[in-house]
Design an enzyme around this catalytic site. Structure first.
Site, PDB file in Angstrom:
ATOM      1  N   PRO A  16       4.422 -21.355   9.722  1.00 27.37           N
ATOM      2  CA  PRO A  16       5.138 -21.158   8.470  1.00 27.37           C
ATOM      3  C   PRO A  16       4.260 -21.285   7.223  1.00 27.37           C
ATOM      4  CG  PRO A  16       6.404 -22.579   9.903  1.00 27.37           C
ATOM      5  CD  PRO A  16       5.088 -22.326  10.591  1.00 27.37           C
ATOM      6  N   ASN A  17       4.507 -20.396   6.291  1.00 26.47           N
ATOM      7  CA  ASN A  17       3.896 -20.390   4.951  1.00 26.47           C
ATOM      8  C   ASN A  17       2.433 -19.940   4.931  1.00 26.47           C
ATOM      9  OD1 ASN A  17       6.199 -21.310   3.428  1.00 26.47           O
ATOM     10  ND2 ASN A  17       5.918 -23.262   4.459  1.00 26.47           N
ATOM     11  N   ARG A  24      -0.813 -19.719  -2.188  1.00 25.48           N
ATOM     12  CA  ARG A  24      -0.233 -21.024  -1.878  1.00 25.48           C
ATOM     13  C   ARG A  24      -1.235 -22.146  -2.141  1.00 25.48           C
ATOM     14  NH1 ARG A  24       0.813 -23.396   4.188  1.00 25.48           N
ATOM     15  NH2 ARG A  24       1.879 -25.274   3.479  1.00 25.48           N
ATOM     16  N   TYR A  29      -5.773 -24.947  -0.065  1.00 21.87           N
ATOM     17  CA  TYR A  29      -6.023 -23.986   1.017  1.00 21.87           C
ATOM     18  C   TYR A  29      -7.037 -22.893   0.663  1.00 21.87           C
ATOM     19  CZ  TYR A  29      -1.892 -26.261   2.903  1.00 21.87           C
ATOM     20  OH  TYR A  29      -1.009 -27.193   3.372  1.00 21.87           O
ATOM     21  N   ASN A  80      -2.448 -22.578  14.387  1.00 22.23           N
ATOM     22  CA  ASN A  80      -2.222 -23.414  13.216  1.00 22.23           C
ATOM     23  C   ASN A  80      -0.713 -23.453  13.038  1.00 22.23           C
ATOM     24  OD1 ASN A  80      -1.871 -24.642  10.780  1.00 22.23           O
ATOM     25  ND2 ASN A  80      -3.434 -23.463   9.692  1.00 22.23           N
ATOM     26  N   ALA A  83       3.404 -26.716   8.998  1.00 21.49           N
ATOM     27  CA  ALA A  83       4.177 -27.964   8.952  1.00 21.49           C
ATOM     28  C   ALA A  83       4.795 -28.319  10.299  1.00 21.49           C
ATOM     29  CB  ALA A  83       5.269 -27.846   7.895  1.00 21.49           C
ATOM     30  N   HIS A  86       3.682 -31.250  12.610  1.00 24.71           N
ATOM     31  CA  HIS A  86       3.991 -32.661  12.433  1.00 24.71           C
ATOM     32  C   HIS A  86       5.315 -33.092  13.048  1.00 24.71           C
ATOM     33  CE1 HIS A  86       0.567 -32.138   9.882  1.00 24.71           C
ATOM     34  NE2 HIS A  86       1.222 -31.353   9.053  1.00 24.71           N
ATOM     35  N   ASP A  93       6.249 -28.356  23.617  1.00 26.52           N
ATOM     36  CA  ASP A  93       6.728 -28.047  24.975  1.00 26.52           C
ATOM     37  C   ASP A  93       6.314 -26.635  25.390  1.00 26.52           C
ATOM     38  OD1 ASP A  93       7.849 -30.540  25.243  1.00 26.52           O
ATOM     39  OD2 ASP A  93       9.914 -29.879  24.900  1.00 26.52           O
ATOM     40  N   GLU A 105      -6.223 -26.345  18.312  1.00 26.92           N
ATOM     41  CA  GLU A 105      -5.407 -26.567  17.116  1.00 26.92           C
ATOM     42  C   GLU A 105      -6.308 -26.470  15.883  1.00 26.92           C
ATOM     43  OE1 GLU A 105      -3.749 -30.508  17.046  1.00 26.92           O
ATOM     44  OE2 GLU A 105      -2.913 -30.259  15.026  1.00 26.92           O
ATOM     45  N   HIS A 107      -6.441 -26.460  11.441  1.00 22.28           N
ATOM     46  CA  HIS A 107      -5.851 -26.616  10.101  1.00 22.28           C
ATOM     47  C   HIS A 107      -6.907 -26.304   9.070  1.00 22.28           C
ATOM     48  CE1 HIS A 107      -2.388 -28.435  11.914  1.00 22.28           C
ATOM     49  NE2 HIS A 107      -3.218 -29.139  12.652  1.00 22.28           N
ATOM     50  N   SER A 109      -6.821 -27.457   5.924  1.00 18.50           N
ATOM     51  CA  SER A 109      -7.076 -28.717   5.221  1.00 18.50           C
ATOM     52  C   SER A 109      -7.342 -29.828   6.229  1.00 18.50           C
ATOM     53  CB  SER A 109      -5.853 -29.083   4.354  1.00 18.50           C
ATOM     54  OG  SER A 109      -4.714 -29.277   5.169  1.00 18.50           O
ATOM     55  N   ARG A 114      -4.639 -36.334   3.819  1.00 16.00           N
ATOM     56  CA  ARG A 114      -3.479 -35.970   3.013  1.00 16.00           C
ATOM     57  C   ARG A 114      -2.346 -36.974   3.213  1.00 16.00           C
ATOM     58  NH1 ARG A 114      -2.291 -29.798   3.631  1.00 16.00           N
ATOM     59  NH2 ARG A 114      -1.072 -30.300   1.757  1.00 16.00           N
ATOM     60  N   ARG A 118       1.442 -36.085   7.361  1.00 15.65           N
ATOM     61  CA  ARG A 118       0.607 -35.039   7.968  1.00 15.65           C
ATOM     62  C   ARG A 118      -0.404 -35.605   8.965  1.00 15.65           C
ATOM     63  NH1 ARG A 118       1.785 -30.432   4.695  1.00 15.65           N
ATOM     64  NH2 ARG A 118       2.256 -31.111   2.599  1.00 15.65           N
TER      65      ARG A 118
HETATM   66  C1  DQA Z   1      -1.848 -26.902   7.511  1.00 21.33           C
HETATM   67  C2  DQA Z   1      -1.550 -28.373   7.216  1.00 21.33           C
HETATM   68  C3  DQA Z   1      -0.062 -28.647   7.322  1.00 21.33           C
HETATM   69  O1  DQA Z   1       0.203 -30.021   7.017  1.00 21.33           O
HETATM   70  C4  DQA Z   1       0.710 -27.785   6.342  1.00 21.33           C
HETATM   71  O2  DQA Z   1       2.097 -28.010   6.477  1.00 21.33           O
HETATM   72  C5  DQA Z   1       0.385 -26.355   6.483  1.00 21.33           C
HETATM   73  C6  DQA Z   1      -1.027 -25.975   6.643  1.00 21.33           C
HETATM   74  C7  DQA Z   1      -3.323 -26.550   7.280  1.00 21.33           C
HETATM   75  O3  DQA Z   1      -3.741 -25.495   7.749  1.00 21.33           O
HETATM   76  O4  DQA Z   1      -4.054 -27.302   6.623  1.00 21.33           O
HETATM   77  O5  DQA Z   1       1.235 -25.478   6.398  1.00 21.33           O
HETATM   78  O6  DQA Z   1      -1.555 -26.651   8.882  1.00 21.33           O
END
Ligand code: DQA
Length: 151
Positions: A16-17, A24, A29, A80, A83, A86, A93, A105, A107, A109, A114, A118
């Site tokens: 998401p996002n 953003r 980021y 990735n 959110a 978390h 699963d 995995e 990220h 950031s 943070r 997170r």
């Molecule tokens: C993220 C870190 C997450 O906490 C956040 O909700 C994101 C981006 C990152 O790539 O740093 O959407 O996964």
């Protein structure tokens, strides 16, 4: 390098996002867009003898279904979860369905620098490893790490 048809297949899932990268929270980021990241992944895949496909969704269930489709269809998965990292037990699963298929995995950031919410990842112990805090370059690192595991 292997011929593209025979190259091990890697799926990259953006949660998401992450479609809003570039706009953003650039101070967190960066200004690179998701399209730029996906193009960079294709370049790294070509150098590493992999084939890569990228997928983004803002919906938890859609991501779960994409992970389910990856079972027996990909040689590695980079995710990735945004959110969902978390709190999503359903993403965790679904990743467990992949069995021996390696999961990395990532990220942009450093999630440990943070907010405390997170610091917890539901998927960290299901993944081979985690890359966190290197911005978009982390995707290159993740794909190179995946190449090292599966080629
Ligand atoms: C993220 C870190 C997450 O906490 C956040 O909700 C994101 C981006 C990152 O790539 O740093 O959407 O996964």
């Amino acid at each position: 390098m292997e011929k593209p048809g025979n190259a091990p297949r890697v799926l990259v899932i953006h949660g998401p996002n992450l479609n809003m990268l570039g706009k953003r929270e650039p101070e967190v980021y960066g200004t690179i867009t998701l399209d730029d990241i996906n193009k960079g992944l294709i370049r790294t895949a070509e150098k590493s003898g992999l084939s890569v496909e990228s997928f983004q969704s803002n919906h938890e269930g859609v991501i779960v279904e994409k992970i389910q489709e990856a079972v027996d269809n990909y040689n590695g998965l980079i995710i990735n979860p945004g959110a969902l990292t978390h709190y999503s037990i359903s993403i965790r699963d679904a990743l467990l369905l992949l069995g021996d298929t390696p999961v990395i995995e990532i990220h942009l950031s450093n999630i440990y620098k943070r907010e405390p919410f997170r610091h917890k990842s539901m998927v960290a112990d299901v993944a081979v490893g985690q890359i966190s805090g290197f911005g978009a370059f982390g995707y290159t690192l993740a794909l190179e790490a995946m190449a090292n595991i599966i080629t």
